[in-house]
Design a protein around this motif. Structure first.
Motif, PDB file in Angstrom:
ATOM      1  N   TYR A  98     -36.185   4.437 -15.335  1.00 15.37           N
ATOM      2  CA  TYR A  98     -36.546   3.029 -15.520  1.00 15.37           C
ATOM      3  C   TYR A  98     -35.472   2.331 -16.350  1.00 15.37           C
ATOM      4  O   TYR A  98     -35.105   1.189 -16.086  1.00 15.37           O
ATOM      5  CB  TYR A  98     -37.909   2.938 -16.210  1.00 15.37           C
ATOM      6  N   ASP A  99     -34.944   3.043 -17.354  1.00 19.68           N
ATOM      7  CA  ASP A  99     -33.913   2.511 -18.235  1.00 19.68           C
ATOM      8  C   ASP A  99     -32.646   3.361 -18.091  1.00 19.68           C
ATOM      9  O   ASP A  99     -32.369   4.224 -18.925  1.00 19.68           O
ATOM     10  CB  ASP A  99     -34.406   2.524 -19.687  1.00 19.68           C
ATOM     11  N   PRO A 100     -31.859   3.138 -17.039  1.00 21.55           N
ATOM     12  CA  PRO A 100     -30.702   4.010 -16.799  1.00 21.55           C
ATOM     13  C   PRO A 100     -29.640   3.932 -17.879  1.00 21.55           C
ATOM     14  O   PRO A 100     -28.949   4.926 -18.142  1.00 21.55           O
ATOM     15  CB  PRO A 100     -30.162   3.515 -15.448  1.00 21.55           C
ATOM     16  N   ASP A 101     -29.506   2.793 -18.527  1.00 19.84           N
ATOM     17  CA  ASP A 101     -28.487   2.669 -19.575  1.00 19.84           C
ATOM     18  C   ASP A 101     -28.777   3.603 -20.746  1.00 19.84           C
ATOM     19  O   ASP A 101     -27.858   4.085 -21.415  1.00 19.84           O
ATOM     20  CB  ASP A 101     -28.404   1.225 -20.083  1.00 19.84           C
ATOM     21  N   ARG A 102     -30.032   3.884 -20.977  1.00 21.69           N
ATOM     22  CA  ARG A 102     -30.416   4.756 -22.088  1.00 21.69           C
ATOM     23  C   ARG A 102     -30.194   6.227 -21.754  1.00 21.69           C
ATOM     24  O   ARG A 102     -29.824   7.021 -22.624  1.00 21.69           O
ATOM     25  CB  ARG A 102     -31.881   4.519 -22.439  1.00 21.69           C
ATOM     26  N   PHE A 103     -30.395   6.591 -20.483  1.00 20.61           N
ATOM     27  CA  PHE A 103     -30.438   8.008 -20.132  1.00 20.61           C
ATOM     28  C   PHE A 103     -29.265   8.489 -19.281  1.00 20.61           C
ATOM     29  O   PHE A 103     -29.154   9.689 -19.046  1.00 20.61           O
ATOM     30  CB  PHE A 103     -31.745   8.321 -19.397  1.00 20.61           C
ATOM     31  N   GLN A 104     -28.402   7.574 -18.821  1.00 24.47           N
ATOM     32  CA  GLN A 104     -27.302   8.023 -17.968  1.00 24.47           C
ATOM     33  C   GLN A 104     -26.383   8.976 -18.723  1.00 24.47           C
ATOM     34  O   GLN A 104     -25.992   8.734 -19.867  1.00 24.47           O
ATOM     35  CB  GLN A 104     -26.481   6.836 -17.477  1.00 24.47           C
ATOM     36  N   LEU A 105     -26.034  10.069 -18.063  1.00 27.85           N
ATOM     37  CA  LEU A 105     -25.130  11.056 -18.644  1.00 27.85           C
ATOM     38  C   LEU A 105     -23.716  10.786 -18.167  1.00 27.85           C
ATOM     39  O   LEU A 105     -23.467  10.664 -16.961  1.00 27.85           O
ATOM     40  CB  LEU A 105     -25.559  12.465 -18.222  1.00 27.85           C
ATOM     41  N   ASP A 106     -22.785  10.680 -19.095  1.00 25.99           N
ATOM     42  CA  ASP A 106     -21.380  10.464 -18.771  1.00 25.99           C
ATOM     43  C   ASP A 106     -20.692  11.821 -18.647  1.00 25.99           C
ATOM     44  O   ASP A 106     -20.565  12.537 -19.644  1.00 25.99           O
ATOM     45  CB  ASP A 106     -20.714   9.624 -19.865  1.00 25.99           C
ATOM     46  N   PRO A 107     -20.248  12.203 -17.447  1.00 21.70           N
ATOM     47  CA  PRO A 107     -19.597  13.506 -17.288  1.00 21.70           C
ATOM     48  C   PRO A 107     -18.377  13.685 -18.188  1.00 21.70           C
ATOM     49  O   PRO A 107     -18.024  14.822 -18.532  1.00 21.70           O
ATOM     50  CB  PRO A 107     -19.192  13.513 -15.807  1.00 21.70           C
ATOM     51  N   ALA A 108     -17.758  12.592 -18.594  1.00 22.78           N
ATOM     52  CA  ALA A 108     -16.566  12.682 -19.448  1.00 22.78           C
ATOM     53  C   ALA A 108     -16.895  13.232 -20.828  1.00 22.78           C
ATOM     54  O   ALA A 108     -15.998  13.689 -21.548  1.00 22.78           O
ATOM     55  CB  ALA A 108     -15.901  11.314 -19.571  1.00 22.78           C
ATOM     56  N   THR A 109     -18.167  13.192 -21.209  1.00 21.39           N
ATOM     57  CA  THR A 109     -18.566  13.692 -22.526  1.00 21.39           C
ATOM     58  C   THR A 109     -18.898  15.179 -22.509  1.00 21.39           C
ATOM     59  O   THR A 109     -19.186  15.756 -23.557  1.00 21.39           O
ATOM     60  CB  THR A 109     -19.794  12.924 -23.053  1.00 21.39           C
ATOM     61  N   GLU A 127     -39.177  10.047 -20.269  1.00 25.43           N
ATOM     62  CA  GLU A 127     -39.023   8.614 -20.518  1.00 25.43           C
ATOM     63  C   GLU A 127     -40.242   8.008 -21.203  1.00 25.43           C
ATOM     64  O   GLU A 127     -40.106   7.114 -22.052  1.00 25.43           O
ATOM     65  CB  GLU A 127     -38.749   7.903 -19.192  1.00 25.43           C
ATOM     66  N   GLN A 128     -41.418   8.482 -20.864  1.00 24.96           N
ATOM     67  CA  GLN A 128     -42.664   7.999 -21.476  1.00 24.96           C
ATOM     68  C   GLN A 128     -43.535   9.201 -21.862  1.00 24.96           C
ATOM     69  O   GLN A 128     -44.605   9.430 -21.303  1.00 24.96           O
ATOM     70  CB  GLN A 128     -43.413   7.084 -20.503  1.00 24.96           C
ATOM     71  N   PRO A 129     -43.084  10.004 -22.835  1.00 26.52           N
ATOM     72  CA  PRO A 129     -43.822  11.230 -23.159  1.00 26.52           C
ATOM     73  C   PRO A 129     -45.234  10.983 -23.677  1.00 26.52           C
ATOM     74  O   PRO A 129     -46.153  11.731 -23.322  1.00 26.52           O
ATOM     75  CB  PRO A 129     -42.939  11.910 -24.211  1.00 26.52           C
ATOM     76  N   THR A 130     -45.428   9.982 -24.496  1.00 25.60           N
ATOM     77  CA  THR A 130     -46.755   9.748 -25.065  1.00 25.60           C
ATOM     78  C   THR A 130     -47.780   9.476 -23.974  1.00 25.60           C
ATOM     79  O   THR A 130     -48.869  10.070 -23.946  1.00 25.60           O
ATOM     80  CB  THR A 130     -46.712   8.579 -26.060  1.00 25.60           C
ATOM     81  N   THR A 131     -47.432   8.586 -23.044  1.00 17.38           N
ATOM     82  CA  THR A 131     -48.335   8.253 -21.942  1.00 17.38           C
ATOM     83  C   THR A 131     -48.560   9.450 -21.032  1.00 17.38           C
ATOM     84  O   THR A 131     -49.691   9.738 -20.607  1.00 17.38           O
ATOM     85  CB  THR A 131     -47.753   7.086 -21.130  1.00 17.38           C
ATOM     86  N   THR A 132     -47.483  10.171 -20.737  1.00 12.46           N
ATOM     87  CA  THR A 132     -47.583  11.317 -19.833  1.00 12.46           C
ATOM     88  C   THR A 132     -48.417  12.429 -20.444  1.00 12.46           C
ATOM     89  O   THR A 132     -49.306  13.005 -19.790  1.00 12.46           O
ATOM     90  CB  THR A 132     -46.173  11.836 -19.490  1.00 12.46           C
ATOM     91  N   PHE A 133     -48.153  12.748 -21.706  1.00 16.62           N
ATOM     92  CA  PHE A 133     -48.901  13.824 -22.359  1.00 16.62           C
ATOM     93  C   PHE A 133     -50.376  13.454 -22.508  1.00 16.62           C
ATOM     94  O   PHE A 133     -51.251  14.321 -22.376  1.00 16.62           O
ATOM     95  CB  PHE A 133     -48.304  14.140 -23.727  1.00 16.62           C
ATOM     96  N   ALA A 134     -50.659  12.183 -22.765  1.00 15.33           N
ATOM     97  CA  ALA A 134     -52.057  11.745 -22.894  1.00 15.33           C
ATOM     98  C   ALA A 134     -52.794  11.933 -21.572  1.00 15.33           C
ATOM     99  O   ALA A 134     -53.975  12.349 -21.566  1.00 15.33           O
ATOM    100  CB  ALA A 134     -52.120  10.300 -23.336  1.00 15.33           C
ATOM    101  N   ALA A 135     -52.130  11.653 -20.459  1.00 19.60           N
ATOM    102  CA  ALA A 135     -52.762  11.829 -19.151  1.00 19.60           C
ATOM    103  C   ALA A 135     -53.040  13.311 -18.876  1.00 19.60           C
ATOM    104  O   ALA A 135     -54.106  13.654 -18.340  1.00 19.60           O
ATOM    105  CB  ALA A 135     -51.877  11.237 -18.066  1.00 19.60           C
ATOM    106  N   ILE A 136     -52.103  14.166 -19.243  1.00 16.13           N
ATOM    107  CA  ILE A 136     -52.303  15.613 -19.056  1.00 16.13           C
ATOM    108  C   ILE A 136     -53.432  16.106 -19.966  1.00 16.13           C
ATOM    109  O   ILE A 136     -54.289  16.893 -19.535  1.00 16.13           O
ATOM    110  CB  ILE A 136     -51.001  16.381 -19.301  1.00 16.13           C
ATOM    111  N   ASP A 137     -53.435  15.665 -21.200  1.00 17.75           N
ATOM    112  CA  ASP A 137     -54.489  16.080 -22.127  1.00 17.75           C
ATOM    113  C   ASP A 137     -55.869  15.659 -21.619  1.00 17.75           C
ATOM    114  O   ASP A 137     -56.845  16.421 -21.711  1.00 17.75           O
ATOM    115  CB  ASP A 137     -54.246  15.481 -23.510  1.00 17.75           C
ATOM    116  N   ALA A 138     -55.953  14.442 -21.064  1.00 21.52           N
ATOM    117  CA  ALA A 138     -57.232  13.978 -20.526  1.00 21.52           C
ATOM    118  C   ALA A 138     -57.656  14.827 -19.334  1.00 21.52           C
ATOM    119  O   ALA A 138     -58.831  15.189 -19.183  1.00 21.52           O
ATOM    120  CB  ALA A 138     -57.122  12.513 -20.117  1.00 21.52           C
ATOM    121  N   TYR A 139     -56.706  15.185 -18.493  1.00 23.97           N
ATOM    122  CA  TYR A 139     -56.993  16.059 -17.344  1.00 23.97           C
ATOM    123  C   TYR A 139     -57.518  17.419 -17.821  1.00 23.97           C
ATOM    124  O   TYR A 139     -58.423  17.990 -17.211  1.00 23.97           O
ATOM    125  CB  TYR A 139     -55.719  16.214 -16.523  1.00 23.97           C
TER     126      TYR A 139
END
Length: 260
Positions: free
Chosen positions: A151-162, A244-256
């Motif tokens: 959703y936010d590629p600028d935050r998570f894009q990996l630069d191969p040069a690094t 990207e959204q761990p809190t929301t994702t983990f809450a859904a799994i916990d509810a399941y």
């Protein structure tokens, strides 16, 4: 290979897997996608608070050995089912992301012993959905992959040069392994979709709403093919909502799972 030779080969591979374990309680097998085991580390850490997590490295990822006969996700699924049998595990929850979700779905569809009693699929591939093609990730450059994955590629894009030469080599080897397991037919098993109707385990299908590799419509079709599945979209997330959204994702799994 004969059936007995195949069983022996899967058992040998299951015993040699690189595997991280943590926590106690219900066994949870956590299966990573093409990005490798690091992509599910946070998920494993969260689940290990209330369960016994087992997080393998798929053979061929991160420098591990992949035998020549392991050329499909169906074979990978049989290896993990053999792992569960070898360890004597029961009441197992499978949690899979992307390619790992495909593997988990194959395992659930092929489980004849009732070992698998729960299933969480996170932006899984593995089926063919008419009108919702899976993006060819092998054809994307790093920026294109980021734009399709996040959703936010600028935050998570990996630069191969690094990356160091060793890190680049590992990534290239991981990609080669993914091609060997899922390149032809691309990212799906033509027989899996109809077999999902036999899965009896309650299933949570989690999906990042902004995934452009496999769309939410693809995810909804996945859930519809499973008799006891619930589809849960995750806002402001792409292909890896647990990152990207761990809190929301983990809450859904916990509810399941029935956890508060």
């Amino acid at each position: 290979m004969t059936t007995s030779q195949s069983t022996a080969a899967h058992a040998d591979l299951a015993r040699s897997l690189t595997l991280a374990e943590a926590g106690s309680g219900r066994p949870v097998l956590i299966l990573h996608g093409g990005g490798g085991p690091a992509t599910v580390a946070g998920l494993a850490q969260h689940l290990s608070r209330t369960a016994h997590t087992l997080t393998p490295v798929h053979p061929g990822w991160d420098g591990t050995h992949r035998p020549d006969w392991l050329t499909g996700v169906d074979q990978l699924a049989l290896t993990y089912l053999q792992l569960l049998r070898t360890r004597g595990l029961t009441d197992v929850l499978l949690v899979g992301s992307s390619l790992g979700g495909w593997t988990a779905a194959e395992m659930a569809a092929g489980d004849t012993s009732g070992t698998v009693t729960g299933l969480v699929l996170i932006n899984a591939v593995g089926i063919r959905v008419e009108g919702e093609p899976i993006t060819d990730v092998f054809a994307l450059d790093p920026r294109g992959l980021a734009e399709h994955s996040w959703y936010d590629p600028d935050r998570f894009q990996l630069d191969p040069a690094t990356l160091s030469p060793d890190q680049l080599a590992t990534r290239q080897a991981n990609t080669a392994t993914m091609r060997a397991l899922a390149g032809d037919p691309y990212m799906h098993d033509p027989t899996l979709l109809p077999r999902l109707g036999a899965v009896t385990a309650p299933t949570l299908v989690l999906w990042g709403e902004h995934d452009r590799i496999v769309t939410p419509a693809y995810g909804a079709a996945y859930a519809a093919a499973l008799p006891h599945a619930r589809f849960h979209p995750v806002p402001r997330a792409g292909h890896l909502p647990h990152i990207e959204q761990p809190t929301t994702t983990f809450a859904a799994i916990d509810a399941y799972l029935g956890h508060s």
